[in-house]
Enzyme design. Structure first.
Site, PDB file in Angstrom:
ATOM      1  N   GLY A 262       0.758  -1.245   0.000  1.00 41.27           N
ATOM      2  CA  GLY A 262       0.000   0.000   0.000  1.00 41.27           C
ATOM      3  C   GLY A 262       0.785   1.289   0.000  1.00 41.27           C
ATOM      4  O   GLY A 262       0.198   2.371   0.013  1.00 41.27           O
ATOM      5  N   CYS A 380      10.018  -3.536 -10.080  1.00 38.67           N
ATOM      6  CA  CYS A 380      11.232  -3.432  -9.275  1.00 38.67           C
ATOM      7  C   CYS A 380      12.317  -4.328  -9.857  1.00 38.67           C
ATOM      8  O   CYS A 380      13.075  -4.966  -9.124  1.00 38.67           O
ATOM      9  CB  CYS A 380      10.956  -3.762  -7.807  1.00 38.67           C
ATOM     10  SG  CYS A 380      10.302  -5.418  -7.529  1.00 38.67           S
TER      11      CYS A 380
END
Length: 428
Positions: A262, A380
């Site tokens: 989040g 990522c």
């Protein structure tokens, strides 16, 4: 290294068995142990973290060293013995404060404790030979020296050149401070810096990123009062760039399609200063629970967490969003300093499967973007097919313009490897 109630070396061994045998992710296993054994002293927690992470990230090197002094191939050893030798060789090579004799003695005790009394002589012999000869060992190739599978080194060299690939290899072992994003709806960066220092935390400002600070020399995150009060979120600087590049305006409706835990969703909500709404979605109840936990702690109001599969079209969301953030599942090769075992789990074939999954999700979620709205695609990883390749493919096949893209490389930038593409949906 004991705390009365738990033998920390035995705990390291259990974690290594969990990671290498039962295939638990290293960062998940370590986080679980640190939460379970919160009462451990600060030195014991540091030892547990250092030896577990260090042993996992240097497995190829450690196995090579062990193989030099053992008649039994490493792959043929009992898992308990193999991991006792690994963690012990790591301590002898990389932890100067612990005498080699003490490492050997503790390893023999641990083997006995685990029911391998008959192998204590073997353990002792291998470790004492390794201790004597450690400084003479020459590595045959960079794969062993940096404990990196050869195919990854080849890929990085092909895509970024030998010099940059070497910097990326070295960066996985460089100590980096934990970076945090200031919750500027509750506190300024200056005030948070003062507050953290008063709580005994070492704080540095992050150049050119005014919502970030770097922290170190603290014991346990949840023990910091300002963390519990929601004054900051732990987040890498490269990850913060996703919401900053999105640049949501006040009153916008944003959807984060793979949001757990989040951080980026909350950042979007903060940038809108309490206006508009962010819908933070993820696939499982567990992941949605992680998002809700962070929302509750931070206290953000203009955000909600929802369980939803990003690969399945949500008809109700078509052309509703000003911003869609798609930080998608990827090979993770930009965050090897944090997720130390990913390099052993990944393969070229899995990378191709992930690139296809990313395309499937993008082929669905673009429909949520209003004409003139923004799609942020991020990963990522540092793999070009998953990053620039997919962004270019997407812009060719869908009504979007590639406005901006940024590839951050570990060892080149002072933070994690991360890729972000900003795409704008064309007006009809």
């Amino acid at each position: 290294m004991t705390d009365g109630r738990v033998n920390v070396r035995a705990l390291v061994l259990e974690l290594l068995l969990e990671i290498t045998g039962r295939k638990e992710y290293s960062h998940v296993a370590l986080r679980g142990a640190l939460e379970k054994y919160q009462y451990l002293s600060k030195p014991d927690r540091a030892f547990l973290t250092r030896v577990t992470e260090g042993t996992v990230e240097r497995l190829l090197e450690l196995d090579y060293i062990i193989s030099r002094f053992s008649r039994v191939p490493v792959s043929k050893m009992k898992p308990v013995i193999r991991n006792i030798l690994r963690m012990s060789v790591y301590q002898m090579k990389y932890m100067d404060r612990i005498p080699d004799s003490a490492v050997c003695n503790e390893a023999v005790k641990l083997a006995q404790k685990k029911g391998f009394t008959g192998l204590k002589g073997f353990v002792n012999g291998v470790l004492r030979s390794a201790a004597r000869e450690m400084d003479t060992i020459v590595y045959p190739n960079p794969s062993i020296q940096y404990s990196m599978p050869e195919w990854i080194i080849e890929q990085w060299t092909e895509e970024y050149g030998a010099e940059t690939a070497l910097r990326m290899l070295k960066s996985q072992y460089e100590e980096k401070p934990v970076t945090i994003r200031v919750n500027r709806q509750k506190i300024t960066r200056e005030k948070l810096k003062e507050r953290l220092q008063s709580e005994g935390v070492c704080v540095q400002e992050v150049k050119d990123v005014d919502c970030a600070l770097a922290i170190s020399d603290y014991d346990y995150l949840r023990a910091i009062p300002s963390f519990r009060e929601g004054l900051f979120q732990v987040q890498d600087v490269s990850s913060m760039m996703a919401a900053l590049m999105a640049g949501p305006k006040q009153g916008n409706y944003c959807i984060d399609v793979c949001a757990a835990p989040g951080g980026k969703s909350i950042h979007l909500a903060e940038l809108m200063q309490g206006t508009g709404m962010v819908e933070a979605r993820d696939l499982t109840d567990y992941k949605v629970g992680l998002i809700k936990e962070n929302i509750d702690r931070i206290g953000t109001q203009n955000i909600r967490a929802v369980r939803m599969d990003a690969a399945v079209l949500d008809e109700d969301s078509i052309e509703k969003a000003d911003v869609v953030l798609a930080d998608l599942p990827c090979s993770g090769l930009g965050v090897l300093s944090k997720k130390t075992d990913l390099k052993y789990r990944m393969s070229r074939e899995q990378q191709k499967e992930l690139a296809e999954l990313q395309r499937r999700i993008l082929s669905t979620v673009w429909q949520y973007v209003k004409p003139g709205g923004t799609l942020i695609y991020s990963t990522c990883t540092v793999h070009k097919e998953e990053n620039e390749g997919n962004a270019a493919w997407f812009a060719r096949h869908y009504p979007f313009l590639l406005k901006e893209q940024k590839q951050m490389l570990p060892g080149v930038e002072p933070w994690d490897g991360f890729y972000i593409a900003k795409l704008e949906r064309k007006q009809r």
